[in-house]
Design an enzyme around this catalytic site. Structure first.
Site, PDB file in Angstrom:
ATOM      1  N   GLY A  35       0.605  -1.106   0.193  1.00 33.68           N
ATOM      2  CA  GLY A  35      -0.168  -0.062  -0.052  1.00 33.68           C
ATOM      3  C   GLY A  35       0.603   1.379  -0.155  1.00 33.68           C
ATOM      4  N   LEU A  37       0.494   3.704  -2.085  1.00 35.32           N
ATOM      5  CA  LEU A  37       0.931   3.445  -3.535  1.00 35.32           C
ATOM      6  C   LEU A  37       1.314   4.811  -4.373  1.00 35.32           C
ATOM      7  CD1 LEU A  37      -1.634   0.640  -4.572  1.00 35.32           C
ATOM      8  CD2 LEU A  37       0.319   0.417  -3.582  1.00 35.32           C
ATOM      9  N   HIS A  41       4.447   1.768  -8.115  1.00 31.46           N
ATOM     10  CA  HIS A  41       3.289   0.580  -8.062  1.00 31.46           C
ATOM     11  C   HIS A  41       2.793   0.819  -9.357  1.00 31.46           C
ATOM     12  CE1 HIS A  41       4.204   1.677  -3.626  1.00 31.46           C
ATOM     13  NE2 HIS A  41       4.394   0.291  -3.738  1.00 31.46           N
ATOM     14  N   GLY A 151       9.181  -4.581  -8.510  1.00 37.40           N
ATOM     15  CA  GLY A 151      10.082  -3.355  -8.883  1.00 37.40           C
ATOM     16  C   GLY A 151      11.576  -3.685  -8.799  1.00 37.40           C
ATOM     17  N   VAL A 180      10.941   3.631 -10.918  1.00 34.82           N
ATOM     18  CA  VAL A 180      10.276   4.830 -11.408  1.00 34.82           C
ATOM     19  C   VAL A 180      10.649   6.068 -10.328  1.00 34.82           C
ATOM     20  CG1 VAL A 180       8.136   6.130 -11.817  1.00 34.82           C
ATOM     21  CG2 VAL A 180       8.150   3.664 -12.162  1.00 34.82           C
ATOM     22  N   SER A 189       9.416   6.148  -3.433  1.00 36.85           N
ATOM     23  CA  SER A 189       9.316   5.105  -2.487  1.00 36.85           C
ATOM     24  C   SER A 189       8.218   5.455  -1.215  1.00 36.85           C
ATOM     25  CB  SER A 189      10.490   5.082  -1.303  1.00 36.85           C
ATOM     26  OG  SER A 189      10.279   4.401  -0.264  1.00 36.85           O
ATOM     27  N   SER A 190       7.470   4.560  -0.875  1.00 36.85           N
ATOM     28  CA  SER A 190       6.297   4.809   0.186  1.00 36.85           C
ATOM     29  C   SER A 190       6.699   5.749   1.263  1.00 36.85           C
ATOM     30  CB  SER A 190       5.601   3.578   0.569  1.00 36.85           C
ATOM     31  OG  SER A 190       5.246   2.941  -0.406  1.00 36.85           O
TER      32      SER A 190
HETATM   33  P1  PAJ Z   1       6.133  -2.288  -1.416  1.00 38.87           P
HETATM   34  O1  PAJ Z   1       7.287  -1.599  -0.853  1.00 38.87           O
HETATM   35  O2  PAJ Z   1       4.872  -1.780  -1.390  1.00 38.87           O
HETATM   36  O3  PAJ Z   1       6.558  -2.238  -3.127  1.00 38.87           O
HETATM   37  C1  PAJ Z   1       5.661  -3.155  -3.856  1.00 38.87           C
HETATM   38  C2  PAJ Z   1       6.380  -3.328  -5.056  1.00 38.87           C
HETATM   39  O4  PAJ Z   1       6.656  -1.982  -5.842  1.00 38.87           O
HETATM   40  C3  PAJ Z   1       7.620  -3.956  -5.148  1.00 38.87           C
HETATM   41  O5  PAJ Z   1       7.955  -4.910  -6.167  1.00 38.87           O
HETATM   42  C4  PAJ Z   1       8.583  -2.783  -5.114  1.00 38.87           C
HETATM   43  O6  PAJ Z   1      10.163  -3.023  -5.657  1.00 38.87           O
HETATM   44  C5  PAJ Z   1       8.069  -2.009  -5.974  1.00 38.87           C
HETATM   45  N1  PAJ Z   1       8.074  -0.601  -6.101  1.00 38.87           N
HETATM   46  C6  PAJ Z   1       8.653   0.159  -5.114  1.00 38.87           C
HETATM   47  N2  PAJ Z   1       8.882   1.461  -5.533  1.00 38.87           N
HETATM   48  C7  PAJ Z   1       9.063   1.356  -6.713  1.00 38.87           C
HETATM   49  C8  PAJ Z   1       9.747   2.224  -7.952  1.00 38.87           C
HETATM   50  N3  PAJ Z   1      10.111   3.401  -7.536  1.00 38.87           N
HETATM   51  N4  PAJ Z   1       9.611   1.952  -9.182  1.00 38.87           N
HETATM   52  C9  PAJ Z   1       9.247   0.634  -9.345  1.00 38.87           C
HETATM   53  N5  PAJ Z   1       8.839  -0.397  -8.731  1.00 38.87           N
HETATM   54  C10 PAJ Z   1       8.889   0.259  -7.351  1.00 38.87           C
HETATM   55  O7  PAJ Z   1       8.320  -4.480  -1.776  1.00 38.87           O
HETATM   56  C11 PAJ Z   1       7.247  -4.597  -1.139  1.00 38.87           C
HETATM   57  O8  PAJ Z   1       6.278  -3.750  -0.750  1.00 38.87           O
HETATM   58  C12 PAJ Z   1       7.074  -5.930  -0.300  1.00 38.87           C
HETATM   59  O9  PAJ Z   1       8.387  -6.288   0.305  1.00 38.87           O
HETATM   60  C13 PAJ Z   1       6.258  -7.058  -1.026  1.00 38.87           C
HETATM   61  C14 PAJ Z   1       6.936  -7.726  -2.164  1.00 38.87           C
HETATM   62  C15 PAJ Z   1       4.999  -6.601  -1.060  1.00 38.87           C
HETATM   63  C16 PAJ Z   1       6.103  -8.241   0.125  1.00 38.87           C
HETATM   64  O10 PAJ Z   1       5.686  -7.824   1.249  1.00 38.87           O
END
Ligand code: PAJ
Length: 293
Positions: A35, A37, A41, A151, A180, A189-190
């Site tokens: 989440g 997002l 994402h 990602g 991205v 990043s979240s």
């Molecule tokens: P989360 O940090 O929410 O990321 C979900 C997915 O989005 C991951 O595959 C992450 O690499 C991708 N993502 C995050 N920031 C990104 C960006 N700037 N550009 C491209 N992709 C990006 O990663 C997780 O959650 C958790 O570890 C999860 C895989 C859900 C397991 O709990």
């Protein structure tokens, strides 16, 4: 016009939905998330949408992968904005499982990859990757996708997830999507919402370090230690040494003495209470990004 995605809250309903899609001859894509997002994402969801008939996204803040309870407690939760983003990105289904849906009472299993999970991020966050591997395996078992999208921003995570799927011969294809970035180059990043404007500006030295290492590589520099020294030099404005800044083999994450195209420069640094991670595949395009005004 996209329709609001269907919301599913139990593992059994998810599995039924996935089986029904397969029975119609549709390929199911799955995008696991925690989440909060953002456009990173959304890019995964759009790519999944372009390549598959059905797209499911899970939102689950996985307690097993947080080594710090305070980090788990303050992890951003933005349900309404997430729902809008998923609708616009063309997601068909949102999987919102409660904790005991993902890990029912009595759940005992933990997955780990001892040689990989203690390196880099794992050295700083003990137990993190066992938590990631366990939840990803569990979510893949529930969603039963033909393809799962991750990602490259979390490069080490993609290495371990690929290994998981290969070792267990899981039927899902793992698709890794480019990072991205904001217009200035900072990887989305979240947790970036917690950056003060000053820390955010300082954080740009991570992307400058990656651009510098790519330029040096393009000019012919191949010595791992020289590339690493360059990364560290660019990170000096942070005022403290990075957690790591190294060029690694993309399969086993070992440091490279002599770098080649496809190796990955990975780095992590602390900024106030936050840690930023980023990476760059040598030989791939990065930037240019506008300089600070
Ligand atoms: P989360 O940090 O929410 O990321 C979900 C997915 O989005 C991951 O595959 C992450 O690499 C991708 N993502 C995050 N920031 C990104 C960006 N700037 N550009 C491209 N992709 C990006 O990663 C997780 O959650 C958790 O570890 C999860 C895989 C859900 C397991 O709990």
């Amino acid at each position: 016009m996209s329709a609001a995605p269907r919301v599913i809250r139990t593992p059994a309903e998810m599995t039924v939905w996935s089986e029904a899609a397969r029975a119609r001859g549709e390929r199911v894509a799955f995008v696991p998330t925690m989440g909060a997002l953002h456009a990173g994402h959304a890019a995964l969801v759009r790519r999944a949408r372009a390549e598959n008939a059905s797209v499911a996204v899970s939102i689950f803040v996985n307690p097993l992968q947080f080594d710090d309870p305070a980090d788990l407690a303050r992890y951003p939760r933005t349900e309404e904005a997430d729902a809008r983003l998923l609708e616009q990105a063309g997601c068909d289904l949102v999987l919102l499982l409660p904790r005991d849906g993902v890990f029912p009472p009595g759940f005992q299993t933990r997955l780990d990859q001892p040689a990989l999970s203690g390196l880099l991020e794992g050295a700083v966050r003990p137990g993190h990757f066992a938590g990631v591997l366990t939840v990803v395996a569990r979510l893949l078992a529930i969603a039963q996708p033909a393809a799962a999208y991750f990602g490259r921003k979390d490069f080490q995570q993609t290495v371990l997830v690929r290994r998981l799927v290969a070792d267990l011969e899981l039927p899902a294809r793992i698709v890794v999507c480019d990072t991205v970035r904001d217009a200035d180059g900072l990887a989305l990043s979240s947790r970036n919402v917690f950056l003060s404007p000053a820390d955010r500006a300082r954080g740009l030295c991570l992307v400058r370090a990656l651009c510098a290492v790519e330029s040096a590589f393009e000019r012919g520099e191949r010595k791992g230690p020289a590339l690493e020294a360059l990364l560290r030099r660019e990170l000096a404005p942070l005022g403290a040494p990075p957690d790591y800044a190294v060029v690694v083999d993309p399969e086993d994450l070992s440091p490279r003495a002599v770098a080649r195209a496809g190796d990955v420069a990975v780095l992590a640094a602390r900024l106030g209470k936050l840690r930023l991670i980023d990476n760059h595949v040598l030989g791939a395009k990065i930037g240019p990004f506008p300089q600070r005004p």
